[in-house]
Every structure is written in structure tokens, then in C-alpha cells.
Design a protein around this motif. Structure first.
Motif, PDB file in Angstrom:
ATOM      1  N   VAL A  50      61.176  27.553  44.872  1.00 15.88           N
ATOM      2  CA  VAL A  50      60.082  27.190  44.255  1.00 15.88           C
ATOM      3  C   VAL A  50      59.915  28.193  42.807  1.00 15.88           C
ATOM      4  CG1 VAL A  50      57.320  27.557  44.317  1.00 15.88           C
ATOM      5  CG2 VAL A  50      58.861  26.949  46.248  1.00 15.88           C
ATOM      6  N   SER A  51      59.341  27.268  41.826  1.00 12.50           N
ATOM      7  CA  SER A  51      59.182  28.270  40.538  1.00 12.50           C
ATOM      8  C   SER A  51      57.958  28.840  40.721  1.00 12.50           C
ATOM      9  CB  SER A  51      59.452  27.071  39.324  1.00 12.50           C
ATOM     10  OG  SER A  51      59.061  27.938  38.230  1.00 12.50           O
ATOM     11  N   GLY A  52      57.833  30.116  40.520  1.00 10.54           N
ATOM     12  CA  GLY A  52      56.508  30.745  40.580  1.00 10.54           C
ATOM     13  C   GLY A  52      56.221  31.408  41.840  1.00 10.54           C
ATOM     14  N   HIS A  53      55.819  32.681  41.814  1.00  9.03           N
ATOM     15  CA  HIS A  53      55.420  33.350  43.221  1.00  9.03           C
ATOM     16  C   HIS A  53      54.121  32.428  43.758  1.00  9.03           C
ATOM     17  CE1 HIS A  53      57.647  37.078  41.335  1.00  9.03           C
ATOM     18  NE2 HIS A  53      58.504  35.901  41.596  1.00  9.03           N
ATOM     19  N   GLU A  54      53.086  32.341  42.987  1.00 10.74           N
ATOM     20  CA  GLU A  54      51.970  32.152  43.445  1.00 10.74           C
ATOM     21  C   GLU A  54      52.044  30.798  44.246  1.00 10.74           C
ATOM     22  OE1 GLU A  54      52.509  32.421  40.130  1.00 10.74           O
ATOM     23  OE2 GLU A  54      51.313  34.156  39.744  1.00 10.74           O
ATOM     24  N   ALA A  55      52.869  29.820  43.887  1.00 10.65           N
ATOM     25  CA  ALA A  55      53.096  28.632  44.765  1.00 10.65           C
ATOM     26  C   ALA A  55      53.891  29.020  46.100  1.00 10.65           C
ATOM     27  CB  ALA A  55      54.025  27.543  43.865  1.00 10.65           C
ATOM     28  N   MET A  56      54.811  30.075  46.177  1.00  9.39           N
ATOM     29  CA  MET A  56      55.079  30.343  47.302  1.00  9.39           C
ATOM     30  C   MET A  56      54.099  30.643  48.446  1.00  9.39           C
ATOM     31  SD  MET A  56      58.343  32.610  45.670  1.00  9.39           S
ATOM     32  CE  MET A  56      58.994  32.959  47.492  1.00  9.39           C
ATOM     33  N   VAL A  57      53.116  31.350  48.063  1.00 11.65           N
ATOM     34  CA  VAL A  57      52.043  31.802  48.838  1.00 11.65           C
ATOM     35  C   VAL A  57      51.571  30.321  49.488  1.00 11.65           C
ATOM     36  CG1 VAL A  57      49.867  32.937  49.277  1.00 11.65           C
ATOM     37  CG2 VAL A  57      51.775  33.826  47.531  1.00 11.65           C
ATOM     38  N   ALA A  58      51.249  29.508  48.729  1.00  9.73           N
ATOM     39  CA  ALA A  58      50.337  28.244  48.918  1.00  9.73           C
ATOM     40  C   ALA A  58      51.164  27.561  49.976  1.00  9.73           C
ATOM     41  CB  ALA A  58      50.457  27.408  47.907  1.00  9.73           C
ATOM     42  N   LEU A  59      52.590  27.360  49.801  1.00  8.57           N
ATOM     43  CA  LEU A  59      53.440  26.578  50.691  1.00  8.57           C
ATOM     44  C   LEU A  59      53.348  27.457  52.041  1.00  8.57           C
ATOM     45  CD1 LEU A  59      56.445  25.406  48.470  1.00  8.57           C
ATOM     46  CD2 LEU A  59      54.545  24.015  49.373  1.00  8.57           C
ATOM     47  N   ALA A  60      53.421  28.866  52.068  1.00 10.14           N
ATOM     48  CA  ALA A  60      53.801  29.541  53.234  1.00 10.14           C
ATOM     49  C   ALA A  60      52.215  29.328  54.170  1.00 10.14           C
ATOM     50  CB  ALA A  60      53.722  30.887  53.021  1.00 10.14           C
ATOM     51  N   SER A  61      51.228  29.279  53.319  1.00 11.60           N
ATOM     52  CA  SER A  61      49.950  29.008  54.152  1.00 11.60           C
ATOM     53  C   SER A  61      49.903  27.477  54.675  1.00 11.60           C
ATOM     54  CB  SER A  61      48.671  29.107  53.201  1.00 11.60           C
ATOM     55  OG  SER A  61      48.627  28.200  52.129  1.00 11.60           O
ATOM     56  N   LEU A  62      50.632  26.827  54.400  1.00  8.48           N
ATOM     57  CA  LEU A  62      50.670  25.570  54.856  1.00  8.48           C
ATOM     58  C   LEU A  62      51.670  25.251  56.070  1.00  8.48           C
ATOM     59  CD1 LEU A  62      50.253  23.237  51.532  1.00  8.48           C
ATOM     60  CD2 LEU A  62      48.436  23.697  53.198  1.00  8.48           C
ATOM     61  N   GLY A  63      52.354  26.490  56.387  1.00  6.42           N
ATOM     62  CA  GLY A  63      53.159  26.603  57.490  1.00  6.42           C
ATOM     63  C   GLY A  63      54.481  26.002  57.134  1.00  6.42           C
ATOM     64  N   PHE A  64      54.917  25.817  55.891  1.00  6.97           N
ATOM     65  CA  PHE A  64      56.362  25.231  55.540  1.00  6.97           C
ATOM     66  C   PHE A  64      57.424  26.212  55.655  1.00  6.97           C
ATOM     67  CE2 PHE A  64      53.612  22.243  52.863  1.00  6.97           C
ATOM     68  CZ  PHE A  64      53.864  21.115  53.686  1.00  6.97           C
ATOM     69  N   GLY A  65      57.088  27.465  55.673  1.00  7.86           N
ATOM     70  CA  GLY A  65      58.131  28.337  55.926  1.00  7.86           C
ATOM     71  C   GLY A  65      57.652  29.830  55.530  1.00  7.86           C
ATOM     72  N   VAL A  66      58.544  30.810  55.919  1.00  4.53           N
ATOM     73  CA  VAL A  66      58.323  32.373  55.499  1.00  4.53           C
ATOM     74  C   VAL A  66      58.753  32.605  54.149  1.00  4.53           C
ATOM     75  CG1 VAL A  66      58.873  34.620  55.996  1.00  4.53           C
ATOM     76  CG2 VAL A  66      58.583  32.958  57.848  1.00  4.53           C
ATOM     77  N   ALA A  67      57.925  33.391  53.173  1.00  4.49           N
ATOM     78  CA  ALA A  67      58.023  33.790  51.848  1.00  4.49           C
ATOM     79  C   ALA A  67      58.185  35.333  51.600  1.00  4.49           C
ATOM     80  CB  ALA A  67      57.136  33.267  50.699  1.00  4.49           C
ATOM     81  N   TYR A  68      59.007  35.725  50.690  1.00  4.55           N
ATOM     82  CA  TYR A  68      59.090  36.987  50.521  1.00  4.55           C
ATOM     83  C   TYR A  68      58.512  37.408  48.905  1.00  4.55           C
ATOM     84  CZ  TYR A  68      61.515  41.746  50.695  1.00  4.55           C
ATOM     85  OH  TYR A  68      61.848  43.155  50.763  1.00  4.55           O
ATOM     86  N   ILE A  69      57.423  37.983  48.878  1.00  7.52           N
ATOM     87  CA  ILE A  69      56.635  38.068  47.796  1.00  7.52           C
ATOM     88  C   ILE A  69      56.307  39.341  47.354  1.00  7.52           C
ATOM     89  CG2 ILE A  69      55.821  35.401  47.749  1.00  7.52           C
ATOM     90  CD1 ILE A  69      53.343  36.820  48.686  1.00  7.52           C
ATOM     91  N   PRO A  70      55.738  39.738  46.184  1.00  6.91           N
ATOM     92  CA  PRO A  70      55.146  40.906  45.827  1.00  6.91           C
ATOM     93  C   PRO A  70      53.631  40.934  46.323  1.00  6.91           C
ATOM     94  CG  PRO A  70      56.189  40.097  43.873  1.00  6.91           C
ATOM     95  CD  PRO A  70      56.001  39.017  44.610  1.00  6.91           C
TER      96      PRO A  70
END
Length: 297
Positions: free
Chosen positions: A225-245
């Protein structure tokens, strides 16, 4: 040709996309297209190859990138040398940062700077923080907010404005991923069995790759994914675990739809980046001074 046309050209050369470049330049795609055609007519050669699906630089266009960058840099340097210190500070300043940084750091910085130097025109560009340093190196932005890399490229100046923990996040919604996580503690988490949402590039990708290497696992990557904000959105939908600030999570509209995994984490340093030689420009120098007064006081 004028300096605005050179800026338009560099924006298109960087994005290779008329819509994104026009958004960055605050003009319409047809206006950008006309300006590029006018520039090509003046240069006497095509700078871009266009078709219905893509845009790419011609050999002449690649060479013109260096000319445009050098010309704009010389112009900015000349203007700074002509600045009359007895008069109010004037000029332009462009800053590149992520959406999160625009809320958490840049709002206060720009507010203070605007109050002290109201005649300076401030331009804010937002995008993937992985591109922050390259935006400065390519003279597409005067200053950028960036995560401090392990090794700062030569010729750049860095000033810290804050720190943030890195945290693993997972969804709170009922799904196979939460079922798997809830059945394990942090100490026996089956990291190799979890799907991951990872950044395409940048310091965070380096950090998560180091985590995988340390754990000795071959990760199941659901998405890059490009952009940290989008990683939170995808994680919230159950697609995977993310490592973010953690600072990204605190500003996210999806923060209540994710949970933090209980795992010891590391920190990143966040700061302003510019070319060292650009600090001779009083417009940029004063921004760093104001930043120091806000974030290091």
C-alpha cells in the motif's frame, strides 16, 4: 518559458499522470496539457510520450528535468540573495508531507510562520511519506516532513520535530483474522500465519522487513500500500495486520475499528528535511527557526 511552466513540467515528470500533476499544481488537466504543449513548442522537441493509458518522458524530457531543476534552484538562490533584510520577508515556500503530518505537525508550524511572516506564500502538498526525501532531492518541494532514515543522504539537512511509536494493528470486527489473534497471546502469536498489509517502500518497509527477518518468517503479504492512512483502513476491514506509526492511528477515522497488538515496539523520528544549501534562503531558514521554537522548546 516561465518558472510556473517549469514547475508544471516537473510535477508531470514526477507523477507521469496529468490528473495527479494538475492537482498538485492547482490547475485543471486541460490547462496543464496546454502549458506542456506550449513548453514543448518553445523547447522545439517533445518532452513526453502520451497515449490513452500512460505518460512517459522522452530522452529530451529526461534531460530537461535537470535543466528545470537547476534553473528553479538558481532562481530561488538569486531571490534569497536579493532579499532586503529591512523589509518584510517575502517569497514562496513549498512543503511536502503526509495527510497525518498536515494535521499533527504542519498546522501549528504554518500557523506560527504565517503570523510572523504573513507575506510569504505557503504551498502544501500531501502524499506518501515514503517519497518525502525524493521530493526534496528532486526540487519538487523546498521542505518535506520525513521519517529519519538510517542514513541521511548527502547534502540534506534534517531537524527533528517529533517521535512516534510503531505499533501493530489488527481489526476488531469478527473475522478469521481476529479469531486467530484472540486465540493466542503476544508471546506465542503465529506471526508466520498472519496476513500483512505493508508499505510499498520507505523507512517503514525497511522496519517491517527487519521484523520478518528477525522472526525468521516468510510473510503472507495481502497488499502493498502507498500511504500509511490507507493501511489503517485495510486493517480495519480485516484484510491483514499492519505496522504503522502510532501518530497515524491517533488521527485515523478508523482508530476505533482496530486494536493494537501487545508487542514491544520501536520508535521513529520525524522531522523537516531540506537541502543544506537551501538554508541560505531566508524563507526556508526562518521556517526551520520557527520549527525549532515550537517543537524543541
Amino acid at each position: 518559458m516561465d518558472h510556473k511552466q517549469l514547475n508544471y513540467f516537473l510535477a508531470l515528470a514526477d507523477t507521469l499522470h496529468f490528473s495527479r500533476a494538475s492537482e498538485r499544481c492547482y490547475i485543471s488537466p486541460p490547462t496543464l496539457s496546454r502549458q506542456i504543449k506550449q513548453l514543448e513548442s518553445e523547447v522545439g522537441a517533445p518532452l513526453f510520450i502520451r497515449d490513452n493509458r500512460s505518460v512517459s518522458l522522452t530522452p529530451q524530457g529526461k534531460a530537461f528535468v535537470h535543466y528545470a531543476q537547476a534553473t528553479l534552484a538558481s532562481w530561488r538562490q538569486f531571490k534569497s540573495e536579493c532579499q532586503d533584510e529591512s523589509k518584510p520577508l517575502t517569497g514562496e515556500l513549498s512543503l511536502y508531507c503526509s495527510v497525518t503530518a498536515s494535521y499533527s505537525f504542519i498546522y501549528d508550524l504554518f500557523a506560527r510562520y504565517r503570523k510572523e511572516y504573513p507575506q510569504v506564500e505557503l504551498n502544501l502538498m500531501t502524499g506518501d511519506p515514503a517519497f518525502s526525501i525524493s521530493q526534496v532531492q528532486g526540487d519538487l518541494a523546498d521542505v518535506a516532513v520525513a521519517v529519519k532514515p538510517a542514513s541521511l543522504p548527502q547534502g540534506l539537512e534534517y531537524q527533528s520535530i517529533g517521535r512516534s511509536r510503531l505499533v501493530f494493528i489488527a481489526p476488531t470486527m469478527t473475522c478469521p483474522l481476529t479469531d486467530l489473534i484472540d486465540n493466542h497471546s503476544a508471546g506465542d502469536m503465529p506471526w508466520g500465519a498472519l496476513p500483512y498489509i505493508v508499505p510499498e517502500q520507505g523507512v517503514l518497509k525497511e522496519r517491517i522487513d527487519h521484523f520478518f527477518k528477525r522472526k525468521g518468517i516468510q510473510p503472507q503479504v495481502y497488499a502493498h500500500v502507498s500511504g500509511h492512512e490507507a493501511m489503517v483502513a485495510l486493517a480495519s476491514l480485516g484484510f491483514g495486520v499492519a505496522y504503522i506509526p502510532e501518530i497515524v492511528l491517533s488521527q485515523s477515522p478508523f482508530k476505533n475499528q482496530v486494536q493494537q497488538l501487545n508487542l514491544q515496539s520501536e520508535e521513529i523520528d520525524i522531522g523537516l528535511v531540506t537541502k543544506k544549501k537551501r538554508l541560505q534562503d531566508p524563507v526556508i531558514n526562518k521556517l526551520f527557526s520557527v520549527s525549532c521554537g515550537i517543537f524543541n522548546s
